[in-house]
Design an enzyme around this catalytic site. Structure first.
Site, PDB file in Angstrom:
ATOM      1  NE  ARG A   1      61.667  31.273 -72.472  1.00 19.52           N
ATOM      2  CZ  ARG A   1      61.629  30.181 -72.204  1.00 19.52           C
ATOM      3  NH1 ARG A   1      62.296  29.181 -72.774  1.00 19.52           N
ATOM      4  NH2 ARG A   1      60.677  29.595 -71.335  1.00 19.52           N
TER       5      ARG A   1
ATOM      6  NE  ARG B   1      62.767  38.656 -68.899  1.00 23.97           N
ATOM      7  CZ  ARG B   1      61.872  37.655 -69.167  1.00 23.97           C
ATOM      8  NH1 ARG B   1      62.581  36.469 -69.669  1.00 23.97           N
ATOM      9  NH2 ARG B   1      60.598  37.392 -69.431  1.00 23.97           N
TER      10      ARG B   1
ATOM     11  CG  ASP C   1      59.211  33.194 -64.053  1.00 23.05           C
ATOM     12  OD1 ASP C   1      58.252  32.433 -64.715  1.00 23.05           O
ATOM     13  OD2 ASP C   1      60.370  33.151 -64.774  1.00 23.05           O
TER      14      ASP C   1
ATOM     15  CE  LYS D   1      56.316  34.297 -70.084  1.00 20.12           C
ATOM     16  NZ  LYS D   1      56.769  35.833 -70.081  1.00 20.12           N
TER      17      LYS D   1
HETATM   18  O1  MRU Z   1      59.555  35.231 -69.991  1.00 20.24           O
HETATM   19  P1  MRU Z   1      60.180  33.608 -70.015  1.00 20.24           P
HETATM   20  O2  MRU Z   1      60.065  32.931 -71.261  1.00 20.24           O
HETATM   21  O3  MRU Z   1      61.503  33.861 -69.429  1.00 20.24           O
HETATM   22  O4  MRU Z   1      59.038  33.242 -69.002  1.00 20.24           O
HETATM   23  C1  MRU Z   1      59.352  31.740 -68.573  1.00 20.24           C
HETATM   24  C2  MRU Z   1      58.167  31.238 -67.812  1.00 20.24           C
HETATM   25  O5  MRU Z   1      57.299  31.913 -67.331  1.00 20.24           O
HETATM   26  C3  MRU Z   1      58.372  29.903 -67.399  1.00 20.24           C
HETATM   27  O6  MRU Z   1      57.113  29.221 -67.118  1.00 20.24           O
HETATM   28  C4  MRU Z   1      59.040  29.659 -65.862  1.00 20.24           C
HETATM   29  O7  MRU Z   1      60.287  30.586 -65.906  1.00 20.24           O
HETATM   30  C5  MRU Z   1      59.606  28.691 -65.573  1.00 20.24           C
HETATM   31  S1  MRU Z   1      60.993  27.940 -66.425  1.00 20.24           S
HETATM   32  C6  MRU Z   1      61.295  26.451 -65.731  1.00 20.24           C
END
Ligand code: MRU
Length: 355
Positions: free
Chosen positions: A48, A91, A239, A250
């Site tokens: 992730r 995703r 993201d 997130k």
């Molecule tokens: O759902 P996730 O755990 O993949 O989400 C990750 C995030 O939102 C992180 O903050 C984002 O990907 C930045 S990772 C460098």
């Protein structure tokens, strides 16, 4: 602490991952071989974090291409595209997934005149390059991020954007590791990050195993710690970032940005340029992933915390409007509003491609 989140097996025919769903209780490494296992690892968040998903997907596609049994490039490419589309559907929000898969496909097209066996090796080495580039980008982002704060500062983080979500250092957590190496003291306040607890399970794990001062708070406590004057800046990852600077990260990130604005605290988004989606004009163009309600109602509890029939929504990301963002920190420098102008200066080649 150096935990490897993703690596190619010695024979190049499988991928070893650290299963992030088991942290912090278990350090479980898994070897993945099939397309279904690769898809599941992304979907279930065993791997992730936007950059890590991109790196993993590049390896996965290259490994799968290694098994295509044909001498014809056209047939090779059409099977590659089938695998690519399948992995990309795991995703929707993190743009790095699609971008790195496309990069493997473009690399195949560039080398289409090679014998298929050599082409397969080329794709594996392109995946390794993606991984190596990410390490360098993370270092630069961490360095720029560190220039925005001073010795003794306390920084609030949300979710996890450390080495496990990227490669080395991380993005939003990178300045903490770099500061430690340079003898600069930074203190972290980490939002637990409901519902999947990446902040509690992963960020505090990475920071405390590295001897960095960190304090875990519930998401709902951010306002109070800001009001008490405990926070000097906010660092978050991203993201997918739109051309106008709206940034998806997130779920809960936009709420932290609103609070930071209210309390006059700078709010920084840190991420590699691979996370900027130059085809998204604004945050409204960003697809938000919705996940299963069990993640809210039961996953991390010994018993259900709500009746099964209770309605639930579980958006996994939100978009922080650009006007709440003090700066976006990339590997080429620090971008400030108006973000499109700033992106044009730092990434002119991306805008030429759009014409
Ligand atoms: O759902 P996730 O755990 O993949 O989400 C990750 C995030 O939102 C992180 O903050 C984002 O990907 C930045 S990772 C460098």
């Amino acid at each position: 602490m150096e935990l490897i989140n993703v690596r190619l097996s010695a024979g190049g025919n499988s991928i070893i991952i650290l299963n992030q769903t088991r942290l912090p209780g278990k350090t479980e490494y898994k070897e993945l071989c099939t397309a279904e296992e690769f898809y599941h690892a992304i979907y279930s968040l065993e791997v992730r974090g936007a950059p890590c998903i991109g790196i993993f997907a590049a390896y996965a596609l290259a490994v799968l291409c290694g098994r295509i049994d044909t001498g014809s490039f056209e047939e090779f490419r059409s099977q590659l595209i089938r695998y690519k589309n399948y992995l990309n559907s795991a995703r929707p929000t993190a743009v790095n997934l699609g971008k790195m898969l496309n990069r493997i496909e473009s690399h195949a097209v560039t080398h289409k005149n090679l014998p298929i066996d050599k082409l397969k090796k080329e794709l594996l080495s392109e995946a390794v390059s993606i991984h190596e580039e990410d390490k360098q980008m993370c270092f630069k982002i961490s360095d720029y991020g560190l220039s925005l704060v001073k010795d003794g500062d306390s920084i609030l983080t949300h979710c996890n954007a450390g080495p496990l979500a990227t490669s080395r250092y991380g993005t939003a957590q990178g300045p903490f590791f770099l500061a430690k190496e340079r003898g600069i003291s930074l203190k972290a306040y980490c939002d637990e990050t409901r519902p999947l607890l990446q902040g509690a399970r992963i960020t505090t794990y990475e920071l405390s195993k590295s001897g960095i001062d960190c304090t875990l708070i519930c998401d709902s406590m951010a306002s109070m710690v800001m009001k008490q004057g405990l926070i000097d800046a906010v660092f978050v990852g991203c993201d997918r970032v739109a051309v106008n600077g709206d940034a998806a990260n997130k779920i809960g990130t936009s709420g932290v940005a609103v609070l930071a604005k209210y309390y006059g605290i700078p709010f920084y988004v840190l991420g590699p340029s691979s996370t900027i989606d130059f085809s998204c004009r604004t945050g409204d163009d960003i697809e938000i992933e919705y996940r299963d309600s069990s993640e809210i109602k039961s996953l991390f509890f010994s018993g259900p915390v709500a009746l099964p029939e209770v309605k639930c929504i579980n958006p996994s990301f939100d978009v922080t409007p650009n006007e709440l963002i003090t700066a976006i920190v990339t590997e080429r420098g620090i971008c400030r509003a108006p973000y499109e102008d700033s992106f044009r200066k730092l990434f002119p080649e991306q805008f030429t491609k759009l014409l």
